[in-house]
Design a protein around this motif. Sequence first.
Motif: not given
Length: 353
Positions: A331-353
């Motif tokens: 399913n993934i081999k020939n698919a175009k994946i938008d990796l930026g939509k599979t995770y966010t660092t928004e919350f962790a960066e705020k928590a760590a900062g």
Amino acid sequence: MRKNARLAASAAAGLLALTSLTACANDAASSTSDSGSGSGGGKGEHVKIMVGGLDKVIYLPAMLTQRLGYFSAEGLDVQLLSEPAGVQAETALVSGQVQGAVGFYDHTLDLQVKGKSVESVVQFSHAPGEVEVVSNKAAGAITSPKDFKGKKLGVTGLGSSTDFLTKYLAVKNGVKVSEFTPVAVGAGPTFISALQKGAIDGGMTTDPTVATILDKKAGKVLVDMRTPEGSQQALGGPYPSSSLYMQTDWVNSHKDTVQKLVNAFVKTLTWMSTHSASEIAAKMPADYSQGDKALYAQAIKSTLPMFTKDGIMPADGPQTVEKVLKAFNPNIKNAKIDLGKTYTTEFAEKAAG
């Protein structure tokens, strides 16, 4: 209630034909609420999180956060649920039974291809935490994944993370998927029994199973992916695995709640980085040690390097996961994946900062 949850999970699994890597466990389905803000007190927003095996060391931050009281401190009433396999954590999430799932990050890529928008909001790890072991009898014949040809190799379940990572190691080392036999043997006692009886020549598993195998002298470590260095050597880069992932729509409409959850988990990851394995083990439920506190502490110590200290997605981690998945997932081999939509660092960066 548990029966209904399992039926719903099973139905969702069939509907989605889930084939992503999953982290499996052998614990029975169970549930636990934050003792500091249970239903009796009625305080804090109630959030349900499904974990693909609460007693597995790779998912340790889930229970530890509750035991440290960090959910309560954030004003949350978190109910942790546990199912035998990570795939059930995923299906519980997409079917709306729970608001979050603790499992492997790879689910977010697989689900995007299936039209589902799910993202990791806090990344517990930058290595798989998986170990390929071989039986003492087969140790002479299997000195690297190049020797997988003709062998029976144990995995927690077919289509699990152990199954796919085993296949990736084989192909990377010149062995075709058709040239060895994956055998579903679970984890814990069933995995160890299969290894000792010769039902498998080797296999992939996690702690505390690995620690028990070594303690019983039932096998030897062939490939160790519990550290970033081990992940780099085996997979070519950091491999973010255990994480808290949620449906993107829910994240966007509950940002305050998500921030509180991530705050709690980042506090735990920071706490873990400044405490010993024995101190961590002492905070966990007594039955997790299965009667051997020293061995359980050793299992935690061996796996600790896989965890991040700040919950932030490691650089180039998503690319490594995509590379591994593309090697086997049709399913993934020939698919175009938008990796930026599979995770966010928004919350962790705020928590760590």
